[in-house]
Design an enzyme around this catalytic site. Structure first.
Site, mmCIF file in Angstrom:
data_model
loop_
_atom_site.group_PDB
_atom_site.id
_atom_site.type_symbol
_atom_site.label_atom_id
_atom_site.label_comp_id
_atom_site.label_asym_id
_atom_site.label_seq_id
_atom_site.Cartn_x
_atom_site.Cartn_y
_atom_site.Cartn_z
ATOM 1 N N LYS A 114 5.179 14.206 -9.113
ATOM 2 C CA LYS A 114 5.508 12.794 -9.342
ATOM 3 C C LYS A 114 6.663 12.731 -10.322
ATOM 4 O O LYS A 114 6.867 13.663 -11.107
ATOM 5 C CB LYS A 114 4.297 12.066 -9.916
ATOM 6 C CG LYS A 114 4.346 10.563 -9.783
ATOM 7 C CD LYS A 114 3.887 10.072 -8.421
ATOM 8 C CE LYS A 114 4.158 8.600 -8.233
ATOM 9 N NZ LYS A 114 3.564 8.078 -6.997
ATOM 10 N N ASP A 154 8.137 4.720 -5.135
ATOM 11 C CA ASP A 154 6.911 4.227 -5.777
ATOM 12 C C ASP A 154 7.307 2.880 -6.398
ATOM 13 O O ASP A 154 8.285 2.264 -5.945
ATOM 14 C CB ASP A 154 6.408 5.227 -6.840
ATOM 15 C CG ASP A 154 5.001 4.909 -7.350
ATOM 16 O OD1 ASP A 154 4.027 5.196 -6.646
ATOM 17 O OD2 ASP A 154 4.867 4.349 -8.459
HETATM 18 P P1 NDP Z 1 6.465 -2.094 -5.746
HETATM 19 O O1 NDP Z 1 7.419 -1.899 -6.851
HETATM 20 O O2 NDP Z 1 6.985 -2.346 -4.380
HETATM 21 O O3 NDP Z 1 5.464 -3.280 -6.100
HETATM 22 C C1 NDP Z 1 4.670 -3.270 -7.236
HETATM 23 C C2 NDP Z 1 3.960 -4.594 -7.317
HETATM 24 O O4 NDP Z 1 2.992 -4.546 -8.340
HETATM 25 C C3 NDP Z 1 4.912 -5.741 -7.669
HETATM 26 O O5 NDP Z 1 4.439 -6.922 -7.099
HETATM 27 C C4 NDP Z 1 4.809 -5.768 -9.199
HETATM 28 O O6 NDP Z 1 5.131 -7.012 -9.780
HETATM 29 C C5 NDP Z 1 3.336 -5.475 -9.368
HETATM 30 N N1 NDP Z 1 3.130 -4.873 -10.686
HETATM 31 C C6 NDP Z 1 3.639 -3.704 -11.135
HETATM 32 N N2 NDP Z 1 3.276 -3.495 -12.390
HETATM 33 C C7 NDP Z 1 2.521 -4.554 -12.730
HETATM 34 C C8 NDP Z 1 1.843 -4.922 -13.903
HETATM 35 N N3 NDP Z 1 1.890 -4.142 -14.996
HETATM 36 N N4 NDP Z 1 1.133 -6.074 -13.885
HETATM 37 C C9 NDP Z 1 1.092 -6.853 -12.789
HETATM 38 N N5 NDP Z 1 1.727 -6.558 -11.641
HETATM 39 C C10 NDP Z 1 2.427 -5.434 -11.625
HETATM 40 O O7 NDP Z 1 5.515 -0.817 -5.763
HETATM 41 P P2 NDP Z 1 4.538 -0.272 -4.624
HETATM 42 O O8 NDP Z 1 3.994 -1.409 -3.841
HETATM 43 O O9 NDP Z 1 5.231 0.823 -3.932
HETATM 44 O O10 NDP Z 1 3.378 0.396 -5.499
HETATM 45 C C11 NDP Z 1 2.206 -0.303 -5.906
HETATM 46 C C12 NDP Z 1 1.118 0.694 -6.269
HETATM 47 O O11 NDP Z 1 0.813 1.502 -5.135
HETATM 48 C C13 NDP Z 1 1.463 1.682 -7.381
HETATM 49 O O12 NDP Z 1 0.284 1.990 -8.102
HETATM 50 C C14 NDP Z 1 1.908 2.909 -6.611
HETATM 51 O O13 NDP Z 1 1.773 4.090 -7.378
HETATM 52 C C15 NDP Z 1 0.922 2.874 -5.463
HETATM 53 N N6 NDP Z 1 1.301 3.638 -4.282
HETATM 54 C C16 NDP Z 1 2.475 3.376 -3.616
HETATM 55 C C17 NDP Z 1 2.792 4.086 -2.480
HETATM 56 C C18 NDP Z 1 3.993 3.756 -1.655
HETATM 57 O O14 NDP Z 1 4.124 4.316 -0.564
HETATM 58 N N7 NDP Z 1 4.865 2.852 -2.071
HETATM 59 C C19 NDP Z 1 1.953 5.196 -2.023
HETATM 60 C C20 NDP Z 1 0.698 5.331 -2.736
HETATM 61 C C21 NDP Z 1 0.430 4.593 -3.838
HETATM 62 P P3 NDP Z 1 6.533 -7.186 -10.559
HETATM 63 O O15 NDP Z 1 7.567 -7.178 -9.488
HETATM 64 O O16 NDP Z 1 6.397 -8.489 -11.266
HETATM 65 O O17 NDP Z 1 6.633 -6.023 -11.499
#
Ligand code: NDP
Length: 438
Positions: A114, A154
């Site tokens: 990672k 991510d």
């Molecule tokens: P994105 O950046 O596309 O989206 C993240 C989302 O979560 C946004 O809506 C963001 O809001 C919100 N968010 C992030 N941090 C916070 C916080 N501290 N409090 C509230 N909301 C928050 O990321 P992903 O969708 O790719 O990833 C989301 C999760 O899924 C992570 O844990 C990641 O590790 C996991 N994941 C992702 C994979 C992938 O293929 N993308 C694979 C496996 C796991 P804002 O824009 O306001 O920050």
């Protein structure tokens, strides 16, 4: 603990796995030999580096870059890059550690790693994002390769950022090495269905959990936190399966739409305008059964639902939230994010008999499809959306079944946490033993 001081998320992730492994060593004490378990907890290599870049005002900014190459027992290190101000070495280590077992569960030949940076992409122009990505890759490229380490996206890293990093890698190495990054654009080696894979995969996994109780998504009320890559495609698949998604969020708050979240509108806001979830209400018009709650003034987990799919970030769903969800009748929880539920929340769900799918199993569809992207790159091939999604669905079914049967075999029927940890561990432990003490 002393060696990894100040890394609470890493401790949390390791503790959860070690708690499950007691059952394995009771049956197989040979796994205690040669410090195998201690070795798995220590990254093979971690790289920390300076990322200097120039903002639009001509000021030099400095960020810190990370890559934790945790385990190459199963194949090249594989795991995403996260750009978020909360990133530090402990966060990357927890994610890398989880990734080892997740990747093993997919049954595909990928190790665990990672990386990322404490860079905050919010409010940055395209030019700033590009210059940051180029600087980040200018150091990282020497540690990557399709047989060495293959990053993906991510939080804060999507197709745009992968494009800039791939371009810089190609320029620095003079190699068109498609298999060095996944999550690429479709016109230069990306895979159809990769963008959708994590959200779709979690939906397939959660559907499989529901089916063990003779139920499915049809007619279920569902809450999905986040509104990024994972959340959007979770919502898409849940709706296709007949569920009604009532709420989603970002760090500014959450929106509830009693009529079901309007996915086209959500994509317009998040994917086209790169906007905030609060715009949902303004664009939809008030008084249509939709409302917005600002961050700090309530929790998305107060919204009553049958299925909860936390898809934003780590420790976003606490013990208190879990008790509220249980009181409101939740029957299944599928973790789309990595470690979104605190240990207290997991306990509350399991004690109440809620089916709980841990992220390392439930969200493995993203990395599995990344491995399918690598397969397509290696064979200079390009599969249809349907073929890729069919493979994803099969992989998620296999992961579900192996967690389910492993939990049963080790005396914890229905406990997907124990099932995922043990099944993942055994797959990694075997090659490690075969390789000797390295
Ligand atoms: P994105 O950046 O596309 O989206 C993240 C989302 O979560 C946004 O809506 C963001 O809001 C919100 N968010 C992030 N941090 C916070 C916080 N501290 N409090 C509230 N909301 C928050 O990321 P992903 O969708 O790719 O990833 C989301 C999760 O899924 C992570 O844990 C990641 O590790 C996991 N994941 C992702 C994979 C992938 O293929 N993308 C694979 C496996 C796991 P804002 O824009 O306001 O920050």
């Amino acid at each position: 603990v002393r060696r990894n001081a100040g890394e609470p998320e890493f401790h949390q992730a390791v503790r959860e796995v070690l708690e499950s492994l007691g059952r394995v060593v009771a049956k197989r004490p040979d796994y205690l030999e040669d410090a195998l378990i201690e070795r798995i907890c220590e990254p093979e290599r971690q790289i920390i580096f300076r990322v200097p870049w120039t903002d639009d005002k001509g000021r030099v900014q400095i960020n810190r870059g990370f890559r934790v190459q945790f385990s190459s027992a199963m194949g090249p290190y594989k795991g995403g890059l996260r750009f978020h101000p909360s990133v530090n070495v402990g966060i990357i280590k927890f994610l890398g550690f989880e990734q080892i077992f997740k990747n093993a569960l997919t049954g595909l030949p990928i190790g665990g790693g990672k990386g990322g940076s404490d860079f905050d992409p919010k409010g940055r122009s395209d030019g700033e994002i590009m210059r940051f990505c180029q600087s980040f890759m200018t150091e990282l490229y020497r540690h990557l390769g399709e047989y060495t380490d293959v990053p993906a996206g991510d939080i804060g890293v999507g197709a745009r950022e992968i494009g800039y990093m791939f371009g810089q890698y190609k320029r620095l190495t003079n190699r068109y090495e498609a298999g060095v990054l996944t999550g690429k654009g479709l016109f230069y080696g990306g895979s159809l269905a990769r963008k959708e894979a994590t959200g779709y995969g979690n939906t397939y996994f959660t559907q499989a959990m529901l089916q063990t109780g003779g139920s499915d998504f049809d007619g279920k009320r569902v809450v999905v936190s986040g509104s990024g890559n994972v959340a959007v495609y979770t919502i898409e698949k849940v709706q296709e399966f007949g569920g009604k998604v009532l709420a989603c969020s970002d760090s500014s708050g959450y929106v509830v739409d009693e009529g079901g979240i309007d996915l086209d509108l959500l994509k317009e806001i998040k994917e086209v305008r790169r906007g905030r979830i609060s715009q949902y209400l303004r664009m939809k018009g008030e008084g249509n059964g939709a409302y917005f709650v600002k961050s700090g003034e309530g929790s998305i987990w107060d919204v009553a639902c049958d299925v909860a799919m936390p898809s934003a970030t780590q420790n976003e769903l606490t013990g208190k939230d879990a008790k509220k969800l249980v009181a409101n009748g939740v029957t299944a929880v599928g973790e789309g994010a990595n470690m979104p539920c605190t240990p207290e929340a997991i306990r509350a769900f399991q004690q109440a008999g809620v089916k709980f799918g841990p992220g390392k199993a439930a969200n493995a569809g993203g990395v599995a499809t990344s491995a399918l992207e690598m397969q397509q790159n290696a064979s200079r091939d390009r599969w249809s959306f349907e073929k890729t999604e069919a493979k994803l669905a099969e992989i998620m079914r296999d992961i579900h079944d192996s967690c389910y049967s492993t939990a049963e075999e080790f005396g914890a029927p229905g406990d997907y946490v124990i099932g995922a940890n043990i099944a993942g561990f055994i797959r990694v432990a075997e090659p490690m033993r075969a390789f000797g003490v390295i």
